[in-house]
Design an enzyme around this catalytic site. Sequence first.
Site, mmCIF file in Angstrom:
data_model
loop_
_atom_site.group_PDB
_atom_site.id
_atom_site.type_symbol
_atom_site.label_atom_id
_atom_site.label_comp_id
_atom_site.label_asym_id
_atom_site.label_seq_id
_atom_site.Cartn_x
_atom_site.Cartn_y
_atom_site.Cartn_z
ATOM 1 N N THR A 66 -5.816 13.922 -13.297
ATOM 2 C CA THR A 66 -6.932 13.858 -14.234
ATOM 3 C C THR A 66 -7.457 15.245 -14.607
ATOM 4 N N ASP A 67 -8.107 15.329 -15.763
ATOM 5 C CA ASP A 67 -8.753 16.594 -16.154
ATOM 6 C C ASP A 67 -9.999 16.865 -15.312
ATOM 7 N N GLU A 68 -10.463 15.837 -14.567
ATOM 8 C CA GLU A 68 -11.707 16.019 -13.805
ATOM 9 C C GLU A 68 -11.546 17.033 -12.680
ATOM 10 N N TYR A 92 -14.269 11.618 -6.278
ATOM 11 C CA TYR A 92 -13.026 11.203 -6.951
ATOM 12 C C TYR A 92 -12.222 12.427 -7.390
ATOM 13 N N ASP A 134 -29.406 9.199 -14.484
ATOM 14 C CA ASP A 134 -28.102 9.840 -14.621
ATOM 15 C C ASP A 134 -27.247 9.678 -13.368
ATOM 16 N N ARG A 135 -25.939 9.878 -13.550
ATOM 17 C CA ARG A 135 -24.994 9.930 -12.428
ATOM 18 C C ARG A 135 -25.208 11.259 -11.702
ATOM 19 N N THR A 179 -6.561 6.571 -0.108
ATOM 20 C CA THR A 179 -5.473 6.295 -1.056
ATOM 21 C C THR A 179 -5.034 7.566 -1.798
ATOM 22 N N LYS A 232 -8.490 13.767 -6.144
ATOM 23 C CA LYS A 232 -7.332 13.977 -7.041
ATOM 24 C C LYS A 232 -6.874 15.439 -6.958
ATOM 25 N N LEU A 245 0.892 6.385 -10.057
ATOM 26 C CA LEU A 245 -0.419 6.162 -10.676
ATOM 27 C C LEU A 245 -1.419 5.530 -9.721
ATOM 28 N N ALA A 246 -0.947 4.991 -8.586
ATOM 29 C CA ALA A 246 -1.871 4.277 -7.692
ATOM 30 C C ALA A 246 -2.993 5.198 -7.246
ATOM 31 N N ALA A 247 -4.211 4.728 -7.388
ATOM 32 C CA ALA A 247 -5.368 5.540 -6.992
ATOM 33 C C ALA A 247 -6.620 4.675 -7.017
ATOM 34 N N ASP A 265 0.843 -1.194 0.000
ATOM 35 C CA ASP A 265 0.000 0.000 0.000
ATOM 36 C C ASP A 265 0.881 1.248 0.000
ATOM 37 N N ILE A 266 0.518 2.241 -0.804
ATOM 38 C CA ILE A 266 1.283 3.496 -0.790
ATOM 39 C C ILE A 266 1.117 4.242 0.537
HETATM 40 P P1 NAD Z 1 -6.955 1.687 -12.165
HETATM 41 O O1 NAD Z 1 -8.071 1.803 -11.176
HETATM 42 O O2 NAD Z 1 -7.108 0.788 -13.328
HETATM 43 O O3 NAD Z 1 -5.623 1.240 -11.408
HETATM 44 C C1 NAD Z 1 -5.233 1.792 -10.166
HETATM 45 C C2 NAD Z 1 -4.214 0.840 -9.535
HETATM 46 O O4 NAD Z 1 -3.832 1.410 -8.277
HETATM 47 C C3 NAD Z 1 -4.776 -0.566 -9.257
HETATM 48 O O5 NAD Z 1 -3.872 -1.543 -9.735
HETATM 49 C C4 NAD Z 1 -4.874 -0.608 -7.747
HETATM 50 O O6 NAD Z 1 -4.672 -1.909 -7.204
HETATM 51 C C5 NAD Z 1 -3.775 0.354 -7.330
HETATM 52 N N1 NAD Z 1 -4.007 0.912 -5.992
HETATM 53 C C6 NAD Z 1 -5.188 1.390 -5.494
HETATM 54 N N2 NAD Z 1 -5.002 1.771 -4.213
HETATM 55 C C7 NAD Z 1 -3.705 1.539 -3.900
HETATM 56 C C8 NAD Z 1 -2.915 1.755 -2.743
HETATM 57 N N3 NAD Z 1 -3.443 2.268 -1.612
HETATM 58 N N4 NAD Z 1 -1.601 1.413 -2.778
HETATM 59 C C9 NAD Z 1 -1.068 0.873 -3.908
HETATM 60 N N5 NAD Z 1 -1.771 0.636 -5.032
HETATM 61 C C10 NAD Z 1 -3.081 0.978 -5.031
HETATM 62 O O7 NAD Z 1 -6.644 3.187 -12.609
HETATM 63 P P2 NAD Z 1 -6.050 3.724 -13.981
HETATM 64 O O8 NAD Z 1 -7.172 3.975 -14.915
HETATM 65 O O9 NAD Z 1 -4.926 2.855 -14.403
HETATM 66 O O10 NAD Z 1 -5.517 5.146 -13.503
HETATM 67 C C11 NAD Z 1 -4.152 5.333 -13.112
HETATM 68 C C12 NAD Z 1 -3.967 6.780 -12.671
HETATM 69 O O11 NAD Z 1 -4.322 7.644 -13.742
HETATM 70 C C13 NAD Z 1 -4.869 7.163 -11.489
HETATM 71 O O12 NAD Z 1 -4.126 7.999 -10.635
HETATM 72 C C14 NAD Z 1 -6.008 7.929 -12.134
HETATM 73 O O13 NAD Z 1 -6.536 8.909 -11.255
HETATM 74 C C15 NAD Z 1 -5.297 8.579 -13.310
HETATM 75 N N6 NAD Z 1 -6.183 8.851 -14.463
HETATM 76 C C16 NAD Z 1 -6.844 7.840 -15.104
HETATM 77 C C17 NAD Z 1 -7.648 8.132 -16.195
HETATM 78 C C18 NAD Z 1 -8.369 7.059 -16.967
HETATM 79 O O14 NAD Z 1 -9.103 7.397 -17.915
HETATM 80 N N7 NAD Z 1 -8.194 5.794 -16.669
HETATM 81 C C19 NAD Z 1 -7.817 9.465 -16.616
HETATM 82 C C20 NAD Z 1 -7.168 10.469 -15.922
HETATM 83 C C21 NAD Z 1 -6.320 10.153 -14.848
HETATM 84 P P1 TYD Z 2 -16.248 6.540 -17.042
HETATM 85 O O1 TYD Z 2 -15.637 5.520 -17.932
HETATM 86 O O2 TYD Z 2 -16.773 6.096 -15.713
HETATM 87 O O3 TYD Z 2 -15.207 7.725 -16.895
HETATM 88 P P2 TYD Z 2 -15.368 9.197 -16.213
HETATM 89 O O4 TYD Z 2 -16.589 9.230 -15.397
HETATM 90 O O5 TYD Z 2 -14.127 9.260 -15.393
HETATM 91 O O6 TYD Z 2 -15.390 10.172 -17.353
HETATM 92 O O7 TYD Z 2 -17.472 7.216 -17.809
HETATM 93 C C1 TYD Z 2 -17.279 7.890 -19.040
HETATM 94 C C2 TYD Z 2 -18.605 8.512 -19.414
HETATM 95 O O8 TYD Z 2 -19.565 7.468 -19.650
HETATM 96 C C3 TYD Z 2 -19.212 9.384 -18.313
HETATM 97 O O9 TYD Z 2 -19.869 10.494 -18.919
HETATM 98 C C4 TYD Z 2 -20.240 8.473 -17.652
HETATM 99 C C5 TYD Z 2 -20.702 7.588 -18.806
HETATM 100 N N1 TYD Z 2 -21.144 6.221 -18.430
HETATM 101 C C6 TYD Z 2 -22.382 5.756 -18.853
HETATM 102 O O10 TYD Z 2 -23.145 6.471 -19.537
HETATM 103 N N2 TYD Z 2 -22.763 4.482 -18.522
HETATM 104 C C7 TYD Z 2 -21.962 3.664 -17.771
HETATM 105 O O11 TYD Z 2 -22.383 2.510 -17.470
HETATM 106 C C8 TYD Z 2 -20.684 4.150 -17.360
HETATM 107 C C9 TYD Z 2 -19.760 3.281 -16.548
HETATM 108 C C10 TYD Z 2 -20.303 5.438 -17.726
#
Ligand code: NAD
Ligand code: TYD
Length: 370
Positions: free
Chosen positions: A133-135, A159, A303-304, A101, A163, A82-84, A60-61
């Site tokens: 992230t851009d979020e 989330y 919706d979310r 985390t 971040k 990248l862990a998150a 764990d980080i």
């Molecule tokens: P993911 O959820 O697929 O992977 C995250 C990894 O982190 C997992 O392997 C998990 O086991 C590990 N992890 C979680 N908690 C931990 C802890 N306490 N200690 C050690 N390891 C831990 O995520 P991802 O999509 O690969 O994203 C990687 C990074 O990029 C994240 O920081 C995320 O915020 C960022 N990011 C992702 C996206 C995307 O579209 N996937 C977009 C923007 C930013």
């Molecule tokens: P997601 O992959 O969860 O990424 P983020 O929320 O980080 O952008 O979702 C991408 C978009 O898709 C977001 O607008 C939410 C939408 N979405 C759905 O419409 N249905 C789904 O079942 C999921 C998981 C996401």
Amino acid sequence: MQSVLITGGAGFIGQNLVHAWRRARPTDRLVVLDAMTYAANIRSLEPLIADRGIVFVKGDIGDAELLRRLFDEHRFTRVAHLAAESHVDRSIADPQAFLQTNVLGTFTLLKAALDAWRGPSAELAARFLHVSTDEVYGSLGPTDPAFTESTAYRPNSPYAASKAASDHLVRSFVETYKLPALITNCSNNYGPYQHPEKLIPLMIIHALEGKKLPIYGDGSNVRDWLHVSDHCNALMTVIERGRVGQTYNVGGGNERNNRDVVGTICDALDRAFATDATLSSRFPSCPASAGNSCRSLITFVTDRPGHDHRYAIDATKLAAELGSNCNVDFANGLGQTVQWYLDHEQWWRDVTSGAYQAWIDQNYSFRIAV
Ligand code: NAD
Ligand code: TYD
């Protein structure tokens, strides 16, 4: 030769980064630290672990003592963090782990790097890359200009808030303690090894299994899609050549609304079934196996809460300063991704068993068709 710590290296982007790094810089020593949460999978890393191409540590980080030992033993000169916890819907259902985390874990890691590098960081030319992230920038209206590195932070989900907090901590460590850190803020990634809870793999797998394709709200929400290989190239460029203390936005230049993305996935699957006769026997529940379109499964659902309407990235700084550009065309990248999931059925079946099914029940049972 660099000694590199990749946290979250068993996640989606992490696995892709480990492979990209091995290809680009085969003499670097890579240590992957991952807590192996539900989102992790090390099948693709197993050959590298077996032939000692990487060192894998399950941990764990947030474990300061473990981090101290790892920094002592491996004398890291690069940290790619990248862990998150990364899924917005899970952060809405249960935000606690996101604070633990993303905020406290990142703080513990920053502190470990600072302690290890306090004296020698200049001579090591050490660098800490925080992947964000851009979020954090919030939501755009339809005609707003894209996010730049100076856009104000306005996170809307737990989330995004976690971040944003971690980004602020990184910045404070740079300003206060001179930690040699950099930040990247990227848009939505897609490609191989993405967990099936996220939009693109979820839709592919649901269609193959003949399940409904649940689009939140009216599906007009826009994301900028970045192929994970382009993202990994940008990360390696920024960690080597970016200016310490700076933030770089990384985007794919592919703004699409969710309706279009899901429709394109359906069309790609329909075409695949039309050209590969074996798919109909492998996935008999998919409508395409009977010559019907996967689009027939599309369902609009509740919706979310706090659903960000639009994200768009201005990546001018990354291109102008570091010459890093995205090359993967979205139509090709999405087609290849659909094919990857068709070719890796065992991978996603393993990932989608057990705990994943419990999440699907929790996240979709309360959503009604609208
Ligand atoms: P993911 O959820 O697929 O992977 C995250 C990894 O982190 C997992 O392997 C998990 O086991 C590990 N992890 C979680 N908690 C931990 C802890 N306490 N200690 C050690 N390891 C831990 O995520 P991802 O999509 O690969 O994203 C990687 C990074 O990029 C994240 O920081 C995320 O915020 C960022 N990011 C992702 C996206 C995307 O579209 N996937 C977009 C923007 C930013
Ligand atoms: P997601 O992959 O969860 O990424 P983020 O929320 O980080 O952008 O979702 C991408 C978009 O898709 C977001 O607008 C939410 C939408 N979405 C759905 O419409 N249905 C789904 O079942 C999921 C998981 C996401």
